[in-house]
Write a protein that holds these residues in place. Structure first.
Motif, mmCIF file in Angstrom:
data_model
loop_
_atom_site.group_PDB
_atom_site.id
_atom_site.type_symbol
_atom_site.label_atom_id
_atom_site.label_comp_id
_atom_site.label_asym_id
_atom_site.label_seq_id
_atom_site.Cartn_x
_atom_site.Cartn_y
_atom_site.Cartn_z
ATOM 1 N N UNK A 66 0.821 -1.280 0.214
ATOM 2 C CA UNK A 66 0.193 0.045 -0.127
ATOM 3 C C UNK A 66 0.859 1.304 0.007
ATOM 4 N N UNK A 67 1.934 1.374 0.576
ATOM 5 C CA UNK A 67 2.616 2.413 0.916
ATOM 6 C C UNK A 67 3.505 2.668 -0.392
ATOM 7 N N UNK A 68 4.144 1.632 -1.230
ATOM 8 C CA UNK A 68 4.607 1.706 -2.198
ATOM 9 C C UNK A 68 3.727 2.293 -3.544
ATOM 10 N N UNK A 69 2.375 1.831 -3.288
ATOM 11 C CA UNK A 69 1.330 2.247 -4.393
ATOM 12 C C UNK A 69 1.033 3.796 -4.017
ATOM 13 N N UNK A 70 0.956 4.278 -2.947
ATOM 14 C CA UNK A 70 0.596 5.566 -2.420
ATOM 15 C C UNK A 70 1.644 6.538 -2.819
ATOM 16 N N UNK A 135 9.793 1.635 6.128
ATOM 17 C CA UNK A 135 9.918 2.684 5.516
ATOM 18 C C UNK A 135 11.129 2.505 4.330
ATOM 19 N N UNK A 136 12.145 2.049 4.512
ATOM 20 C CA UNK A 136 12.872 1.968 3.455
ATOM 21 C C UNK A 136 12.654 0.925 2.398
ATOM 22 N N UNK A 137 11.822 -0.086 2.874
ATOM 23 C CA UNK A 137 11.391 -1.145 1.850
ATOM 24 C C UNK A 137 10.245 -0.479 1.006
ATOM 25 N N UNK A 138 9.418 0.368 1.682
ATOM 26 C CA UNK A 138 8.480 1.120 0.871
ATOM 27 C C UNK A 138 9.038 1.859 -0.233
ATOM 28 N N UNK A 139 10.177 2.728 0.135
ATOM 29 C CA UNK A 139 10.646 3.659 -0.886
ATOM 30 C C UNK A 139 11.176 2.814 -2.019
ATOM 31 N N UNK A 140 12.101 1.715 -1.539
ATOM 32 C CA UNK A 140 12.420 0.810 -2.812
ATOM 33 C C UNK A 140 11.712 0.233 -3.755
ATOM 34 N N UNK A 141 10.517 -0.206 -2.949
ATOM 35 C CA UNK A 141 9.316 -0.729 -3.981
ATOM 36 C C UNK A 141 8.930 0.352 -4.551
ATOM 37 N N UNK A 142 8.558 1.613 -4.086
ATOM 38 C CA UNK A 142 8.031 2.561 -4.916
ATOM 39 C C UNK A 142 9.057 2.848 -6.270
ATOM 40 N N UNK A 143 10.090 2.918 -6.140
ATOM 41 C CA UNK A 143 10.994 3.133 -7.124
ATOM 42 C C UNK A 143 10.762 2.041 -8.295
ATOM 43 N N UNK A 144 10.762 0.551 -7.545
ATOM 44 C CA UNK A 144 10.948 -0.332 -8.511
ATOM 45 C C UNK A 144 9.599 -0.493 -9.431
ATOM 46 N N UNK A 145 8.351 -0.105 -8.717
ATOM 47 C CA UNK A 145 7.144 -0.173 -9.446
ATOM 48 C C UNK A 145 7.136 0.839 -10.436
ATOM 49 N N UNK A 146 7.644 1.960 -10.298
ATOM 50 C CA UNK A 146 7.661 3.106 -11.164
ATOM 51 C C UNK A 146 7.800 2.955 -12.559
ATOM 52 N N UNK A 147 8.417 2.066 -13.241
ATOM 53 C CA UNK A 147 8.491 1.846 -14.887
ATOM 54 C C UNK A 147 7.231 1.211 -15.281
ATOM 55 N N UNK A 148 6.908 0.354 -14.346
ATOM 56 C CA UNK A 148 5.893 -0.388 -15.127
ATOM 57 C C UNK A 148 4.411 0.513 -14.853
ATOM 58 N N UNK A 149 4.488 1.171 -14.038
ATOM 59 C CA UNK A 149 3.245 2.265 -13.831
ATOM 60 C C UNK A 149 3.283 3.365 -15.110
ATOM 61 N N UNK A 150 4.802 3.824 -15.004
ATOM 62 C CA UNK A 150 4.691 4.828 -16.227
ATOM 63 C C UNK A 150 4.343 4.271 -17.401
#
Lengths: 278, 279
Positions: A66-70, A135-150
């Motif tokens: 959820x954090x990574x998505x937000x 928090x660190x995991x959420x930030x890493x996940x957020x970056x990792x899902x960025x390309x597929x979302x974009x």
């Protein structure tokens, strides 16, 4: 020849059945022994004391995703609008391959950068004893899902018929109003598919977050060291005895994760089908 | 006034988020190169780690990676191309097609840690392969199958129907027509699929850590020993150095190599993809 090709086609189906059957067969014994309720809702995971409750793991996976998505979805969405509509052509042509490069980078590389940059930075900023945290995991996940979302949102935005946008502009709407009130709603099911795909990616990622999350099976809190469903399997798989209850419990975690993923995939298929029909 | 505000915040969000993405990218790539490129030398690439000399080398990891790529493609390529040929050329039963496509999508959506479990259960334990490069390669066969099926299928679909009719009209049999007309004209797509599959294998770590082992020693690939060979690929070696040895300069050097490989893979795949689209 036809028989041979048919067999090749059936191999994929066979693999899915094989995976499902093996995961169920290997996952059931531990659940039976521990008890379904105590397994799913037990609050402590301590292999040394034969306590196998995965509630902290499940909650961590849900909060982390959820954090990574937000964080990841808004950034990804606005970047996609920028790339599809607002960016000058040269800039878009430069950014697009870079984004797909980001998608291809192995997850251990993300973990490495997270370990060496993000974790010490969090420790310093938030004055924590250790930076390995949810928090660190959420930030890493957020970056990792960025390309597929974009890239998925961009494809959806580019498929919006030009006439819609031209009509909106001709009626006096500004360009920005057109992007957000006409193009984005028209592409909404593609964007929804991007979000669901991002959820699938985030919930299934193991290696990168294993390097930054600390891996202690605490109940999730932003600055605590936590263990996800995926890392719960990963961290103990190499150390558990073959045939022990601990190893069987890992297979049960795998089964739970598999069910989560199948649910998400079914949802994704539904969204994509709606898009095809709409 | 409200409209002006909308315009300003909208613009800020658009440019702001794009700037965040771009700077993230720049920082990420720059940082890896900055910390990793210094450690890459000929000796780093061409020797094994030696405790006596105190030198680090990743040749075994490179060899293991190549071995796994070759073996998994050797099995997966015929299966995947065959499945795609069946789907586009032979299949009559729509239910059958739906089942195969659903299976392939499902395989594509399963995360790698589940594949790791499956590999451990099926190949390492049930088939008694132990933790070997072979067990790892076979697990990856399942993982890359959907990639190959999908891209082969897409390029088979672009072969004009008239080619097929022409070949059949000249008296060719169906298999002959597929072998001499359909497959050669879709070779671009098949190669693209292979490149994407190679990308997945190179980037994979979770599966290989648990099915192929983490040793950094040189393995023997001679025919009688190859079944017992086990060791780390580049990604697993990176994890090993970063998390277990805390030797970050080596880890960043491996990351740099992986980054360069990713660039090469991405560019060749998109180049071929564009060529495919044009034809």
């Amino acid at each position: 020849m036809q028989v041979l090709f048919t067999l090749c086609g059936l191999v994929a189906v066979g693999f899915v059945l094989l995976i499902t059957v093996y995961l169920v067969i290997s996952g059931i014994p531990a659940i039976r022994e521990i008890g379904l309720f105590r397994f799913l809702f037990g609050k402590t995971w301590a292999a040394g004391q034969d306590q196998y409750g995965i509630l902290p793991l499940i909650l961590t996976s849900i909060y982390g995703t959820a954090g990574a998505i937000v964080i990841g979805v808004p950034i990804g969405f606005f970047t996609a609008v920028f790339l599809a509509k607002a960016a000058p052509k040269w800039l878009a042509n430069l950014l697009r391959p870079a984004v797909s490069l980001l998608a291809g980078i192995p997850s251990v590389v993300y973990g490495l950068v997270g370990m060496c940059v993000l974790v010490p930075a969090l420790r310093g900023w938030l004055r924590l004893p250790a930076g390995d945290s949810l928090l660190a995991a959420i930030l890493v996940l957020a970056v990792m899902i960025l390309p597929s979302i974009i890239s998925l949102s961009e494809t959806a935005l580019e498929a919006v018929p030009r006439e819609y946008e031209e009509a909106s502009l001709a009626l006096g709407a500004t360009k920005l109003e057109t992007y957000f009130r006409i193009s984005a709603p028209a592409a909404k099911s593609g964007i929804a598919a991007a979000v669901v795909l991002g959820i699938g990616r985030a919930i299934g990622e193991a290696m990168a977050i294993m390097m930054v999350a600390g891996n202690v099976a605490n109940m999730p809190a932003l600055t605590q060291s936590v263990r996800f469903l995926t890392t719960g399997i990963a961290i103990e798989l190499n150390y558990s005895q073959d045939g022990s209850l601990q190893r069987q419990a890992l297979f049960s975690i795998g089964l739970v994760l598999f069910l989560f993923i199948m649910l998400i995939n079914a949802f994704l298929n539904l969204v994509l089908k709606r898009e095809k029909e709409g | 006034m409200r409209r002006r505000l909308y315009e300003i915040t909208g613009r800020a969000l658009l440019y702001g988020c794009a700037a965040v993405t771009a700077s993230l990218l720049l920082f990420f790539i720059g940082y890896i190169l900055f910390r990793g490129i210094g450690g890459i030398s000929w000796r780093f690439l061409s020797t094994a780690e030696s405790v006596i000399n105190g030198t680090v080398g990743i040749l075994p990891a490179i060899k293991n990676t190549v071995f796994i790529i070759v073996v998994s493609l050797m099995v997966s390529l015929p299966l995947g191309v065959g499945a795609a040929v069946y789907l586009t050329e032979y299949a009559r039963n729509r239910r059958f097609v739906a089942a195969i496509e659903f299976a392939s999508e499902t395989l594509a959506g399963i995360p790698s840690i589940i594949y790791a479990l499956v590999g451990v259960i099926i190949f390492c334990t049930a088939l008694k392969l132990q933790k070997t490069l072979l067990a790892g390669s076979l697990t990856l066969v399942i993982m890359i199958l959907p990639t190959i099926i999908r891209s082969t299928q897409e390029s088979l679909k672009t072969v004009p129907q008239s080619y097929r009719e022409g070949a059949l009209g000249l008296g060719s049999g169906k298999w002959h027509m597929i072998r001499t007309v359909v497959l050669p004209s879709s070779v671009d797509g098949i190669v693209t699929g292979c490149i994407l599959a190679v990308g997945r294998v190179v980037g994979e770590s979770a599966v290989l850590m648990y099915t192929a082992g983490m040793s950094m020693a040189m393995q023997s690939f001679s025919l009688d020993r190859v079944a017992g060979a086990s060791g780390a690929t580049l990604t697993v070696a990176l994890y090993h150095y970063a998390k277990e040895n805390a030797d970050f300069s080596v880890a960043f050097s491996i990351a740099t190599i992986l980054l360069i490989l990713t660039v090469i893979i991405n560019f060749s795949a998109s180049f071929l993809g564009r060529k495919l689209k044009r034809s």
